[in-house]
Scaffold this active site. Structure first.
Site, PDB file in Angstrom:
ATOM      1  N   ALA A  48       0.788  -1.240   0.000  1.00  0.00           N
ATOM      2  CA  ALA A  48       0.000   0.000   0.000  1.00  0.00           C
ATOM      3  C   ALA A  48       0.816   1.284   0.000  1.00  0.00           C
ATOM      4  O   ALA A  48       0.241   2.364   0.032  1.00  0.00           O
ATOM      5  CB  ALA A  48      -0.910   0.007   1.241  1.00  0.00           C
ATOM      6  N   LEU A 138       1.712  -6.250  -4.497  1.00  0.00           N
ATOM      7  CA  LEU A 138       3.113  -6.425  -4.092  1.00  0.00           C
ATOM      8  C   LEU A 138       4.024  -6.470  -5.305  1.00  0.00           C
ATOM      9  O   LEU A 138       3.665  -7.049  -6.327  1.00  0.00           O
ATOM     10  CB  LEU A 138       3.291  -7.753  -3.350  1.00  0.00           C
ATOM     11  CG  LEU A 138       2.706  -7.912  -1.963  1.00  0.00           C
ATOM     12  CD1 LEU A 138       3.171  -9.234  -1.373  1.00  0.00           C
ATOM     13  CD2 LEU A 138       3.100  -6.763  -1.058  1.00  0.00           C
ATOM     14  N   TYR A 234       9.702  -9.240 -20.999  1.00  0.00           N
ATOM     15  CA  TYR A 234       8.594  -9.116 -20.049  1.00  0.00           C
ATOM     16  C   TYR A 234       7.564 -10.244 -20.200  1.00  0.00           C
ATOM     17  O   TYR A 234       7.652 -11.265 -19.538  1.00  0.00           O
ATOM     18  CB  TYR A 234       7.926  -7.719 -20.117  1.00  0.00           C
ATOM     19  CG  TYR A 234       7.113  -7.499 -18.859  1.00  0.00           C
ATOM     20  CD1 TYR A 234       7.636  -6.794 -17.787  1.00  0.00           C
ATOM     21  CD2 TYR A 234       5.848  -8.087 -18.703  1.00  0.00           C
ATOM     22  CE1 TYR A 234       6.936  -6.669 -16.596  1.00  0.00           C
ATOM     23  CE2 TYR A 234       5.141  -7.973 -17.518  1.00  0.00           C
ATOM     24  CZ  TYR A 234       5.683  -7.256 -16.467  1.00  0.00           C
ATOM     25  OH  TYR A 234       4.998  -7.160 -15.298  1.00  0.00           O
TER      26      TYR A 234
HETATM   27  P1  NAI Z   1       6.051  -0.592  -6.208  1.00  0.00           P
HETATM   28  O1  NAI Z   1       7.465  -1.032  -6.083  1.00  0.00           O
HETATM   29  O2  NAI Z   1       5.773   0.848  -6.343  1.00  0.00           O
HETATM   30  O3  NAI Z   1       5.193  -1.107  -4.933  1.00  0.00           O
HETATM   31  C1  NAI Z   1       5.399  -2.326  -4.316  1.00  0.00           C
HETATM   32  C2  NAI Z   1       4.701  -2.378  -2.966  1.00  0.00           C
HETATM   33  O4  NAI Z   1       4.908  -3.691  -2.402  1.00  0.00           O
HETATM   34  C3  NAI Z   1       5.224  -1.379  -1.914  1.00  0.00           C
HETATM   35  O5  NAI Z   1       4.142  -0.945  -1.123  1.00  0.00           O
HETATM   36  C4  NAI Z   1       6.151  -2.251  -1.055  1.00  0.00           C
HETATM   37  O6  NAI Z   1       6.315  -1.794   0.281  1.00  0.00           O
HETATM   38  C5  NAI Z   1       5.385  -3.553  -1.076  1.00  0.00           C
HETATM   39  N1  NAI Z   1       6.196  -4.732  -0.767  1.00  0.00           N
HETATM   40  C6  NAI Z   1       7.237  -5.259  -1.462  1.00  0.00           C
HETATM   41  N2  NAI Z   1       7.674  -6.383  -0.856  1.00  0.00           N
HETATM   42  C7  NAI Z   1       6.903  -6.562   0.230  1.00  0.00           C
HETATM   43  C8  NAI Z   1       6.856  -7.537   1.253  1.00  0.00           C
HETATM   44  N3  NAI Z   1       7.689  -8.572   1.288  1.00  0.00           N
HETATM   45  N4  NAI Z   1       5.924  -7.397   2.229  1.00  0.00           N
HETATM   46  C9  NAI Z   1       5.064  -6.341   2.243  1.00  0.00           C
HETATM   47  N5  NAI Z   1       5.048  -5.407   1.281  1.00  0.00           N
HETATM   48  C10 NAI Z   1       5.961  -5.504   0.298  1.00  0.00           C
HETATM   49  O7  NAI Z   1       5.449  -1.441  -7.414  1.00  0.00           O
HETATM   50  P2  NAI Z   1       4.287  -1.221  -8.492  1.00  0.00           P
HETATM   51  O8  NAI Z   1       4.925  -0.913  -9.795  1.00  0.00           O
HETATM   52  O9  NAI Z   1       3.203  -0.362  -7.976  1.00  0.00           O
HETATM   53  O10 NAI Z   1       3.768  -2.727  -8.630  1.00  0.00           O
HETATM   54  C11 NAI Z   1       2.600  -3.227  -8.005  1.00  0.00           C
HETATM   55  C12 NAI Z   1       1.987  -4.277  -8.924  1.00  0.00           C
HETATM   56  O11 NAI Z   1       1.585  -3.653 -10.150  1.00  0.00           O
HETATM   57  C13 NAI Z   1       2.959  -5.402  -9.307  1.00  0.00           C
HETATM   58  O12 NAI Z   1       2.254  -6.615  -9.374  1.00  0.00           O
HETATM   59  C14 NAI Z   1       3.402  -4.986 -10.709  1.00  0.00           C
HETATM   60  O13 NAI Z   1       3.841  -6.087 -11.496  1.00  0.00           O
HETATM   61  C15 NAI Z   1       2.103  -4.415 -11.234  1.00  0.00           C
HETATM   62  N6  NAI Z   1       2.230  -3.565 -12.434  1.00  0.00           N
HETATM   63  C16 NAI Z   1       3.191  -2.579 -12.510  1.00  0.00           C
HETATM   64  C17 NAI Z   1       3.315  -1.825 -13.675  1.00  0.00           C
HETATM   65  C18 NAI Z   1       4.351  -0.749 -13.788  1.00  0.00           C
HETATM   66  O14 NAI Z   1       4.618  -0.311 -14.912  1.00  0.00           O
HETATM   67  N7  NAI Z   1       4.918  -0.263 -12.714  1.00  0.00           N
HETATM   68  C19 NAI Z   1       2.421  -2.033 -14.828  1.00  0.00           C
HETATM   69  C20 NAI Z   1       1.383  -3.015 -14.596  1.00  0.00           C
HETATM   70  C21 NAI Z   1       1.327  -3.770 -13.450  1.00  0.00           C
END
Ligand code: NAI
Length: 396
Positions: A48, A138, A234
């Site tokens: 979050a 996550l 990817y």
């Molecule tokens: P982000 O790196 O901004 O956020 C990740 C979140 O997961 C953070 O809140 C972090 O604290 C939490 N986290 C990581 N490991 C953890 C653990 N062991 N325990 C508790 N919390 C943990 O990543 P983002 O980009 O928002 O990614 C979220 C989802 O969206 C992923 O599944 C990603 O593949 C997907 N996604 C991302 C895209 C992009 O271009 N950034 C595009 C489409 C999907």
């Protein structure tokens, strides 16, 4: 202390509390400006604190007046050493929620563990009774498996052959060729364990068995498809296998939630600059070309615009949830538009170190990257002495 960005590779070692606060406030203002969404009122967001998860939490709270519990894994500050940005984002989010009279509590720890799942369940029981929406967002490079005790590390590799293509170092603007050796089976298996659907499924099982899922509860996890130029590394690479697994898991979770009339969805989101995506080779070059085109077309979105649209035009339309033929929600529709993709593909062939600043939006990429860590926001005095020791109020 005076806090400046300190870059190391694709991460920044410092984060600015006031800038992170400004980032959260900007996202809140955006959601409020779009009006009320008749959405879930009690929401659990796993992941979050940054990216799509933070934007989901903000959309729930400030779009639908929801009570939110946020789970994340962030580094608190120490004297003279700033926290990770997700910590400051969460501190700011809780403050703003409190001011708005909204319940908001957070749990900082490893979401893959049984302990954090139990702690979350206890908090839901004590404070909310049940939740009606669970966002699973996550992104992690590793997962300590709670049953086997094995630490799995994901790999970002192509499958079947070496992948050679262009990439950009977005700090220097240098466009170069990169070759990535193909994955071995172990890389594929590990990536599926870390980023596939198993942990999502474990969360939903645990929440359901504890009786903390409301009747009709919905859960959503995030996926990505993307264009041909990034396909090898990817969608057809190790991470793609994990996303295939995540998408398949939505169906098994829906099955397991049948008796409470629950439903699991995967939403396919747009490529955006987050801490997770800047670590993937080739993606930053694609994103800088994509941004240029989408901005010119007036269809560019950040995490908050994407999540606001996901809630208002997909999840809570009052008239069913539109999906594609594979049952997935699509909010990558503008990114994947044929005209947009054709333009990216032709710019891709042209892109060089010399012309990228003109044909791509390298500045936009850099600026978004700085923003992730609370830098580069208007109205923030970066020369001011700033207290790094900020608390997230619900965390002792
Ligand atoms: P982000 O790196 O901004 O956020 C990740 C979140 O997961 C953070 O809140 C972090 O604290 C939490 N986290 C990581 N490991 C953890 C653990 N062991 N325990 C508790 N919390 C943990 O990543 P983002 O980009 O928002 O990614 C979220 C989802 O969206 C992923 O599944 C990603 O593949 C997907 N996604 C991302 C895209 C992009 O271009 N950034 C595009 C489409 C999907």
């Amino acid at each position: 202390m005076i806090i400046e960005p300190r870059m190391r590779g694709f991460i920044c070692l410092t984060a600015h509390p006031t800038g992170c606060e400004q980032n959260v406030k900007n996202q809140i203002n955006y959601v409020k400006s779009k009006g009320h969404i008749e959405g879930a009122k009690k929401v659990l967001v796993i992941g979050a604190s940054t990216g799509f998860g933070l934007a989901s939490r903000i959309t729930s709270a400030f779009g639908s007046d929801a009570a939110t519990i946020g789970v994340f894994f962030e580094k608190p500050p120490m004297e003279g050493k700033t926290a990770s940005p997700g910590w400051y984002n969460s501190a700011a989010f809780e403050n703003e929620a409190q001011k708005a009279g909204l319940y908001a509590k957070s749990i900082n720890g490893d979401a893959f563990s049984n302990e954090i799942k139990q702690q979350t369940i206890d908090m839901i029981k004590a404070d909310l009774g049940q939740v009606d929406l669970v966002i699973y967002s996550l992104a992690s490079p590793a997962r300590l498996h709670p049953t086997t005790g094995v630490l799995h590390r994901s790999a970002l590799k192509p499958i079947g052959g070496t992948f050679t293509n262009k990439t950009v170092d977005f700090h220097t603007g240098n466009v170069s060729q990169i070759s990535i050796e193909p994955a071995v089976q172990e890389d594929i298996d590990n990536t599926v364990v870390v980023m596939g659907g198993e942990d999502w499924s474990m969360w939903m099982d645990a929440l359901k068995s504890a009786g903390v899922l409301a009747n009709g509860a919905t859960t959503v996890a995030y996926s990505y498809i993307g264009p041909e130029v990034t396909e090898a590394v990817y969608r057809k690479g190790t991470i793609g296998r994990a996303k295939d697994h995540l998408e398949a898991t939505a169906f098994s979770i829906t099955d397991s939630l049948k008796d409470i009339d629950g439903k699991a969805y995967v939403s396919v989101n747009k490529a955006l600059v987050t801490q997770a995506s800047s670590a993937i080779p080739v993606i930053p070059l694609y994103i800088s070309l994509l941004y240029k085109i989408m901005k010119a077309e007036g269809i560019h979105e950040g995490c908050i615009e994407q999540m606001q649209r996901l809630y208002s035009e997909r999840l809570y339309t009052g008239n069913g949830v539109p999906t594609d033929d594979k049952g997935r929600i699509r909010i990558d529709d503008w990114e994947m538009r044929a005209d947009v993709q054709e333009k990216v593909a032709s710019l891709w062939l042209e892109a060089t170190t010399e012309n990228l600043p003109q044909i791509g939006d390298l500045e936009g990429y850099r600026s978004d990257f700085h923003n992730l860590f609370g830098f580069g926001f208007e109205g923030v005095d970066y020369k001011a002495d700033t207290n790094e020791m900020v608390n997230v109020s619900s965390i002792e």
